[in-house]
Design a protein around this motif. Structure first.
Motif, PDB file in Angstrom:
ATOM      1  N   ASN A   1       6.085 -15.545   7.888  1.00  0.00           N
ATOM      2  CA  ASN A   1       4.806 -14.880   7.645  1.00  0.00           C
ATOM      3  C   ASN A   1       4.974 -13.362   7.554  1.00  0.00           C
ATOM      4  OD1 ASN A   1       3.400 -17.298   7.624  1.00  0.00           O
ATOM      5  ND2 ASN A   1       2.947 -17.228   9.819  1.00  0.00           N
ATOM      6  N   ARG A   2       5.850 -12.840   8.418  1.00  0.00           N
ATOM      7  CA  ARG A   2       6.113 -11.395   8.395  1.00  0.00           C
ATOM      8  C   ARG A   2       6.716 -10.968   7.059  1.00  0.00           C
ATOM      9  NH1 ARG A   2      10.776  -9.538   9.572  1.00  0.00           N
ATOM     10  NH2 ARG A   2      11.320 -11.228  10.997  1.00  0.00           N
ATOM     11  N   LYS A   3       7.674 -11.755   6.576  1.00  0.00           N
ATOM     12  CA  LYS A   3       8.303 -11.423   5.298  1.00  0.00           C
ATOM     13  C   LYS A   3       7.306 -11.558   4.140  1.00  0.00           C
ATOM     14  CE  LYS A   3      13.057 -12.585   6.562  1.00  0.00           C
ATOM     15  NZ  LYS A   3      14.249 -13.434   6.279  1.00  0.00           N
ATOM     16  N   ALA A   4       6.395 -12.520   4.256  1.00  0.00           N
ATOM     17  CA  ALA A   4       5.377 -12.681   3.211  1.00  0.00           C
ATOM     18  C   ALA A   4       4.478 -11.450   3.147  1.00  0.00           C
ATOM     19  CB  ALA A   4       4.557 -13.929   3.481  1.00  0.00           C
ATOM     20  N   ILE A   5       4.152 -10.923   4.335  1.00  0.00           N
ATOM     21  CA  ILE A   5       3.351  -9.703   4.371  1.00  0.00           C
ATOM     22  C   ILE A   5       4.134  -8.547   3.757  1.00  0.00           C
ATOM     23  CG2 ILE A   5       2.347  -7.964   5.901  1.00  0.00           C
ATOM     24  CD1 ILE A   5       1.485 -10.223   7.754  1.00  0.00           C
ATOM     25  N   GLY A   6       5.433  -8.505   4.043  1.00  0.00           N
ATOM     26  CA  GLY A   6       6.290  -7.471   3.453  1.00  0.00           C
ATOM     27  C   GLY A   6       6.280  -7.545   1.933  1.00  0.00           C
ATOM     28  N   GLU A   7       6.289  -8.750   1.396  1.00  0.00           N
ATOM     29  CA  GLU A   7       6.253  -8.929  -0.056  1.00  0.00           C
ATOM     30  C   GLU A   7       4.915  -8.467  -0.626  1.00  0.00           C
ATOM     31  OE1 GLU A   7       7.102 -12.993  -0.803  1.00  0.00           O
ATOM     32  OE2 GLU A   7       9.215 -12.863  -0.210  1.00  0.00           O
ATOM     33  N   GLN A   8       3.841  -8.730   0.117  1.00  0.00           N
ATOM     34  CA  GLN A   8       2.523  -8.279  -0.334  1.00  0.00           C
ATOM     35  C   GLN A   8       2.439  -6.751  -0.381  1.00  0.00           C
ATOM     36  OE1 GLN A   8       0.335 -11.179   2.519  1.00  0.00           O
ATOM     37  NE2 GLN A   8      -1.159 -10.747   0.906  1.00  0.00           N
ATOM     38  N   ILE A   9       3.011  -6.117   0.627  1.00  0.00           N
ATOM     39  CA  ILE A   9       2.989  -4.647   0.642  1.00  0.00           C
ATOM     40  C   ILE A   9       3.860  -4.093  -0.481  1.00  0.00           C
ATOM     41  CG2 ILE A   9       3.639  -2.598   1.981  1.00  0.00           C
ATOM     42  CD1 ILE A   9       2.781  -4.085   4.495  1.00  0.00           C
ATOM     43  N   ALA A  10       4.982  -4.755  -0.743  1.00  0.00           N
ATOM     44  CA  ALA A  10       5.826  -4.343  -1.871  1.00  0.00           C
ATOM     45  C   ALA A  10       5.043  -4.470  -3.182  1.00  0.00           C
ATOM     46  CB  ALA A  10       7.088  -5.182  -1.920  1.00  0.00           C
ATOM     47  N   GLY A  11       4.224  -5.513  -3.267  1.00  0.00           N
ATOM     48  CA  GLY A  11       3.375  -5.682  -4.444  1.00  0.00           C
ATOM     49  C   GLY A  11       2.339  -4.572  -4.557  1.00  0.00           C
ATOM     50  N   ILE A  12       1.827  -4.131  -3.400  1.00  0.00           N
ATOM     51  CA  ILE A  12       0.864  -3.029  -3.386  1.00  0.00           C
ATOM     52  C   ILE A  12       1.515  -1.753  -3.915  1.00  0.00           C
ATOM     53  CG2 ILE A  12      -0.370  -1.446  -1.835  1.00  0.00           C
ATOM     54  CD1 ILE A  12      -1.157  -3.894  -0.170  1.00  0.00           C
ATOM     55  N   VAL A  13       2.758  -1.523  -3.487  1.00  0.00           N
ATOM     56  CA  VAL A  13       3.487  -0.345  -3.972  1.00  0.00           C
ATOM     57  C   VAL A  13       3.648  -0.407  -5.493  1.00  0.00           C
ATOM     58  CG1 VAL A  13       5.673   0.910  -3.906  1.00  0.00           C
ATOM     59  CG2 VAL A  13       4.712  -0.029  -1.799  1.00  0.00           C
ATOM     60  N   ALA A  14       3.993  -1.594  -5.993  1.00  0.00           N
ATOM     61  CA  ALA A  14       4.155  -1.762  -7.453  1.00  0.00           C
ATOM     62  C   ALA A  14       2.825  -1.520  -8.177  1.00  0.00           C
ATOM     63  CB  ALA A  14       4.681  -3.155  -7.752  1.00  0.00           C
ATOM     64  N   THR A  15       1.724  -2.027  -7.619  1.00  0.00           N
ATOM     65  CA  THR A  15       0.406  -1.841  -8.236  1.00  0.00           C
ATOM     66  C   THR A  15       0.008  -0.369  -8.251  1.00  0.00           C
ATOM     67  OG1 THR A  15      -0.329  -4.039  -7.535  1.00  0.00           O
ATOM     68  CG2 THR A  15      -2.036  -2.435  -8.068  1.00  0.00           C
ATOM     69  N   MET A  16       0.237   0.316  -7.135  1.00  0.00           N
ATOM     70  CA  MET A  16      -0.101   1.739  -7.058  1.00  0.00           C
ATOM     71  C   MET A  16       0.747   2.558  -8.040  1.00  0.00           C
ATOM     72  SD  MET A  16      -0.553   2.059  -2.909  1.00  0.00           S
ATOM     73  CE  MET A  16      -0.717   3.831  -2.908  1.00  0.00           C
ATOM     74  N   THR A  17       1.999   2.157  -8.194  1.00  0.00           N
ATOM     75  CA  THR A  17       2.879   2.849  -9.139  1.00  0.00           C
ATOM     76  C   THR A  17       2.372   2.667 -10.561  1.00  0.00           C
ATOM     77  OG1 THR A  17       4.820   2.571  -7.704  1.00  0.00           O
ATOM     78  CG2 THR A  17       5.234   2.986 -10.041  1.00  0.00           C
ATOM     79  N   ASN A  18       1.965   1.446 -10.892  1.00  0.00           N
ATOM     80  CA  ASN A  18       1.430   1.182 -12.236  1.00  0.00           C
ATOM     81  C   ASN A  18       0.141   1.960 -12.487  1.00  0.00           C
ATOM     82  OD1 ASN A  18       3.511  -0.578 -12.898  1.00  0.00           O
ATOM     83  ND2 ASN A  18       2.415  -2.386 -12.150  1.00  0.00           N
ATOM     84  N   LEU A  19      -0.719   2.015 -11.484  1.00  0.00           N
ATOM     85  CA  LEU A  19      -1.958   2.782 -11.623  1.00  0.00           C
ATOM     86  C   LEU A  19      -1.663   4.261 -11.852  1.00  0.00           C
ATOM     87  CD1 LEU A  19      -4.098   1.133  -8.785  1.00  0.00           C
ATOM     88  CD2 LEU A  19      -4.610   1.074 -11.236  1.00  0.00           C
ATOM     89  N   ALA A  20      -0.679   4.777 -11.129  1.00  0.00           N
ATOM     90  CA  ALA A  20      -0.328   6.190 -11.258  1.00  0.00           C
ATOM     91  C   ALA A  20       0.290   6.501 -12.610  1.00  0.00           C
ATOM     92  CB  ALA A  20       0.631   6.594 -10.144  1.00  0.00           C
ATOM     93  N   ASN A  21       1.004   5.542 -13.166  1.00  0.00           N
ATOM     94  CA  ASN A  21       1.707   5.767 -14.434  1.00  0.00           C
ATOM     95  C   ASN A  21       0.864   5.431 -15.663  1.00  0.00           C
ATOM     96  OD1 ASN A  21       4.117   6.775 -13.403  1.00  0.00           O
ATOM     97  ND2 ASN A  21       4.984   4.737 -13.101  1.00  0.00           N
ATOM     98  N   ALA A  22      -0.413   5.154 -15.471  1.00  0.00           N
ATOM     99  CA  ALA A  22      -1.286   4.840 -16.600  1.00  0.00           C
ATOM    100  C   ALA A  22      -1.427   6.058 -17.510  1.00  0.00           C
ATOM    101  CB  ALA A  22      -2.655   4.404 -16.096  1.00  0.00           C
ATOM    102  N   LYS A  23      -1.787   5.815 -18.756  1.00  0.00           N
ATOM    103  CA  LYS A  23      -2.016   6.877 -19.724  1.00  0.00           C
ATOM    104  C   LYS A  23      -3.499   7.244 -19.748  1.00  0.00           C
ATOM    105  CE  LYS A  23       2.229   6.740 -21.476  1.00  0.00           C
ATOM    106  NZ  LYS A  23       3.174   7.874 -21.464  1.00  0.00           N
ATOM    107  N   ASP A  24      -3.772   8.514 -20.003  1.00  0.00           N
ATOM    108  CA  ASP A  24      -5.169   8.931 -20.098  1.00  0.00           C
ATOM    109  C   ASP A  24      -5.665   8.800 -21.540  1.00  0.00           C
ATOM    110  OD1 ASP A  24      -4.259  11.120 -21.576  1.00  0.00           O
ATOM    111  OD2 ASP A  24      -4.308  12.491 -19.869  1.00  0.00           O
ATOM    112  N   ALA A  25      -6.873   9.278 -21.789  1.00  0.00           N
ATOM    113  CA  ALA A  25      -7.480   9.132 -23.115  1.00  0.00           C
ATOM    114  C   ALA A  25      -6.709   9.869 -24.199  1.00  0.00           C
ATOM    115  CB  ALA A  25      -8.928   9.644 -23.077  1.00  0.00           C
ATOM    116  N   ARG A  26      -5.886  10.825 -23.802  1.00  0.00           N
ATOM    117  CA  ARG A  26      -5.094  11.589 -24.770  1.00  0.00           C
ATOM    118  C   ARG A  26      -3.723  10.965 -25.005  1.00  0.00           C
ATOM    119  NH1 ARG A  26      -5.456  16.990 -21.326  1.00  0.00           N
ATOM    120  NH2 ARG A  26      -4.878  15.392 -19.794  1.00  0.00           N
ATOM    121  N   GLY A  27      -3.449   9.880 -24.279  1.00  0.00           N
ATOM    122  CA  GLY A  27      -2.143   9.251 -24.412  1.00  0.00           C
ATOM    123  C   GLY A  27      -1.082   9.881 -23.542  1.00  0.00           C
ATOM    124  N   GLN A  28      -1.494  10.754 -22.630  1.00  0.00           N
ATOM    125  CA  GLN A  28      -0.564  11.413 -21.724  1.00  0.00           C
ATOM    126  C   GLN A  28      -0.618  10.745 -20.352  1.00  0.00           C
ATOM    127  OE1 GLN A  28      -1.584  15.565 -21.685  1.00  0.00           O
ATOM    128  NE2 GLN A  28      -1.372  15.794 -23.902  1.00  0.00           N
TER     129      GLN A  28
END
Length: 306
Positions: free
Chosen positions: A106-133
């Protein structure tokens, strides 16, 4: 007093020409709805109109820039809200992981979920704006968050968007300002030192998935995540203040545009009612002058002798 025949015809022709020209000018003003068609007709008004046209053109550019800034700020706020939700989820997972009754799986499963959160936050941060930047990228075009596992953050601030004479607004923030807790802001706007939120969460995920996990690895985790949430809230509040400024400037431009149009209309547009009345008066005088000229020119010496 004697009047030479040539002088009589010259004066009559001049009067008729003047009246005809005035009538033609009035008809043109009515047809085009413009008071004048050449700078020589009213040089002062023409210069003012040129200035108004220049200001209007500039404000159209500023209005477009304000629209861009508003779009980027809205997207940034939406992304930060989503990141804040991810951090809140991380708080719940870490709180659950600190429970000593969890088994290793269960502990490792939670660790995987947090790793997924890091990946999601990274994707959100790397999104492009309306100008394509990059939405949270650096002014040098750097990606917001490196995806090679280092979680390096873009730190060079982007240039502001011009929204008025001598005015600009920074429509987004760098990943370093969003995901760095503490640290020192340098003269160029970048951040030196501090705690990298993404690296911190990744370390928590790694610790939870380790076979050598010890509860002490999570001693400061909740405090660290709370500090990251506070930093995120600070940045989001700053962006919200800029969005309010964009709204105010947009309304101001609209008001200025309305006043400028009223001024332009007063200088350039024809008062149709007055012009029609003046045209009718001119045509009446022209007709009377033509009739008088025709009658007088038809007279001869015999007419006077009778």
């Amino acid at each position: 007093m004697q009047i030479a025949t040539s002088l009589f015809y010259d004066r009559s022709a001049s009067t008729l020409t003047s009246l005809s020209a005035k009538a033609d000018s009035l008809q043109t003003q009515i047809a085009t709805t413009k008071r004048f068609s050449a700078p020589s007709q009213d040089s002062v008004a023409y210069q003012r109109l040129a200035g108004l046209a220049r200001d209007t053109a500039n404000d159209k550019i500023y209005a477009a820039n304000l629209g861009t800034a508003d779009s980027v700020l809205t997207q940034a706020d939406t992304s930060l809200t989503a990141i804040a939700d991810q951090l809140q989820t991380a708080v719940g997972l870490v709180t659950q992981a600190k429970n000593g009754t969890l088994n290793a799986a269960n502990r490792k499963a939670i660790g995987e979920q947090i790793a997924g959160i890091v990946a999601t936050m990274t994707n959100l941060a790397n999104a492009k704006d309306a100008r394509g930047q990059p939405l949270f990228g650096g002014g040098d075009g750097a990606t917001a968050v490196a995806t090679d596992g280092s979680y390096a953050l873009a730190s060079k601030p982007v240039s502001g968007i011009p929204i008025g004479d001598g005015q600009s607004i920074q429509a987004n923030e760098t990943a370093a300002r969003i995901f760095t807790v503490g640290g020192t802001t340098k003269s160029d706007g970048s951040i030196d030192g501090g705690t990298n939120t993404l690296a911190m969460l990744a370390a928590i995920a790694t610790a939870l998935q380790s076979d050598d996990f010890t509860p002490s690895a999570l001693d400061t985790s909740l405090t660290d995540i709370t500090a990251a949430s506070d930093q995120l809230s600070t940045v989001q509040a700053s962006l919200g203040a800029r969005a309010a400024r964009v709204d105010l400037e947009t309304f101001r431009l609209k008001d200025v545009g309305t006043d400028r149009e009223a001024t332009r209309s007063g200088l350039e547009d024809t008062d149709i009612t007055s012009a029609v009345v003046e045209l009718q008066k001119t045509m009446t005088v022209l007709s009377a002058t033509q009739a008088s000229f025709s009658k007088l020119s038809a007279l001869s010496l015999f007419d006077y002798l009778r």
